[in-house]
Write an enzyme that holds these catalytic residues in place. Structure first.
Site: not given
Ligand code: F6P
Length: 523
Positions: A185, A191, A244-245, A330, A361, A489
């Site tokens: 997003k 990462e 995002g979620r 979150e 289990h 972060k």
């Molecule tokens: O964990 C923080 C966060 O911003 C989440 O809300 C989001 O889904 C994820 O990192 C990835 O963010 P992006 O879609 O901006 O890469």
């Protein structure tokens, strides 16, 4: 100017309706002779294993009214700026509307055309999906849950910055026949951008001259993706009013369609839309998300259950727990209310779990005889999508048995009598019966899907989205921001510079400073 007047917001413990609800729950009991079923979008939600009484139902209605449930629900569904701290809408319901706004319709159409063209031309044997959190869990869950229609392509996932994730994903793949789909997003997640660079390097090292021609980007910052070199026709957009979620319903579903078909993501959206319609109009007593939310608040903030275990009795739902972990934790892992004050009660539970019967289990001992226990959401599908009817009967029998045992427990007297009848010495039988007793009285919900179709999955996920919204409303917190992820972060990027010897900080605790020194020395 503040987006709301804090004086308008009453912190929960000060609300008389909360005090009445809390008192009613504390004095309620399990009514095992009362079947409480709510039907919603093809799902059956069984609330029979939660404490209830006429008083709790009356207090619940008053509590929701005091929190402005009707108005808040209308604002959410109308795309008003309900996300106050970021001054944004949270309009994920628009993404699955039957007649969405033009921008949404356009991107849905672009995704469909892209997938249909790739299918028609037999393009791409493999798809490598790069994304993390809300840009990852929904894609994994939907692909895994809906692979029954047959996989069209190999779909590999890269989320973690750990190089092993990318190594595993590209192992054995032909770079010339692999499409890279990057979902982010913000298009700033370190990462994801690092993994994208490595994946593009992999294409380049295979002699591919225009590697970005093999990249699709799905983002709320299309200009950033285009600036990187992704062709405009391969950049798909969603918007800042999509959390995002909460984004699976958008172009984020493209890799799912590439793997298992466009009808899967369209079916998921249809099921979610049906749950939206239910949530929008069902009266509180038959409103599944509202009832789940009230049970969740009672279990968490009154009865003190610190966690919620997700027990999905279907192996294809292995990613449901992590998906709901992010969606719930979150959203509800907040301790400050809309007025900026401490909430004053316990809020979002920790959410965890794994498919049943594996969980039996693994941690059901803890659920049955641990000091704390947890509320449990059992999920099962009436019909299987395989041929082994006896095994499916065994699966469902286990689900029902675990739920009943959590609720009813076992009788120490009956157990002791049985052991005595087998000739065991009385003192031994007494002693052992104490160790073997299941105390019971542990709450759970049972959610029954007719079968695991894209429609049912969409309805299930939307059920949880709206449950979370109602719980946040009751607690008075914002479920749509995530300020708590920022500090870590920022700290990580500072420590990374120190590991490269490009900076030094005196603000670290002794342990962190020790390991930075050790790791820097060994580089
Ligand atoms: O964990 C923080 C966060 O911003 C989440 O809300 C989001 O889904 C994820 O990192 C990835 O963010 P992006 O879609 O901006 O890469």
């Amino acid at each position: 100017m503040l987006p709301l007047d804090p004086a308008d917001h009453v912190t929960l413990p000060q609300l008389p309706e909360w005090q009445a609800f809390r008192f009613a729950v504390q004095n309620a009991s399990f009514c095992t002779d009362e079947l409480r079923l709510v039907e919603a979008a093809g799902l059956t939600i069984d609330l029979s294993a939660h404490v209830t009484s006429p008083a709790t139902r009356e207090a619940a209605a008053a509590l929701l009214a005091a929190r402005g449930f009707e108005q808040a629900r209308k604002a959410l569904l109308a795309g008003e700026h309900v996300n106050k701290t970021e001054d944004r809408a949270a309009w994920h319901t628009m993404l699955r509307a039957a007649e969405p706004i033009d921008a949404v319709a356009r991107e849905h159409r672009r995704v469909r055309e892209f997938v249909q063209r790739a299918d028609a031309q037999g393009q791409w044997k493999a798809v490598i999906h790069i994304g993390i959190g809300g840009s990852d869990w929904g894609v994994r869950l939907a692909t895994d849950a809906c692979s029954g229609s047959g996989a069209r392509r190999t779909l590999k996932f890269v989320a973690n910055i750990d190089g092993h994730a990318l190594e595993d994903a590209i192992l054995g793949l032909d770079p010339k026949d692999a499409l890279i789909v990057v979902t982010s997003k913000s298009f700033t997640t370190t990462e994801t951008l690092a993994n994208l660079r490595r994946a593009v390097d992999w294409l380049t090292q295979a002699g591919i001259e225009r590697p970005y021609d093999q990249v699709v980007a799905i983002t709320a910052r299309p200009e950033a993706a285009r600036a990187l070199g992704v062709p405009a026709a391969q950049v798909f957009e969603f918007w800042d009013w999509v959390g995002g979620r909460y984004s699976l319903w958008s172009a984020v579903g493209l890799p799912v369609a590439m793997a298992v078909g466009i009808d899967v993501i369209e079916g998921i959206r249809e099921g979610a839309a049906a749950m939206d319609a239910h949530f929008a109009q069902a009266p509180i007593d038959e409103n599944a998300p509202a009832q789940l939310a009230l049970a969740g608040v009672a279990n968490r903030s009154v009865l003190g259950y610190g966690s919620l275990s997700i027990a999905a009795y279907d192996a294809r739902l292995q990613f449901l727990a992590p998906y709901l972990q992010q969606l719930d934790m979150e959203s509800l892992g907040k301790s400050v209310d809309m007025a900026g004050n401490p909430v004053g009660v316990s809020t979002g539970p920790s959410v965890w779990g794994m498919p049943g019967t594996d969980g039996q289990h693994t941690f059901f001992q803890w659920l049955h005889q641990g000091t704390d226990g947890a509320a449990v959401d059992f999920i099962m599908c009436r019909e299987a999508d395989h041929q082994w009817t006896e095994e499916h009967a065994m699966l469902l029998a286990n689900c029902l048995a675990q739920r009943q045992t959590l609720l009813q427990g076992t009788s120490a007297d009956a157990d002791r009598t049985g052991m005595l009848a087998q000739g065991m010495a009385p003192d031994m039988a007494e002693w052992l019966s104490r160790h073997r007793r299941h105390q019971g009285g542990r709450p759970s919900t049972l959610i029954v899907l007719p079968r695991l179709t894209p429609y049912a999955l969409g309805a299930l996920l939307a059920l949880y989205e709206h449950k979370i919204f109602v719980q946040a409303l009751i607690w008075g917190i914002n479920p749509f921001d995530q300020w708590g992820v920022e500090a870590g972060k920022k700290m990580a990027s500072g420590i990374l510079q120190e590991l490269h010897g490009q900076a030094r900080s005196t603000a670290h605790d002794l342990s962190t400073q020790h390991w930075i020194s050790v790791l820097t020395a060994s580089r």
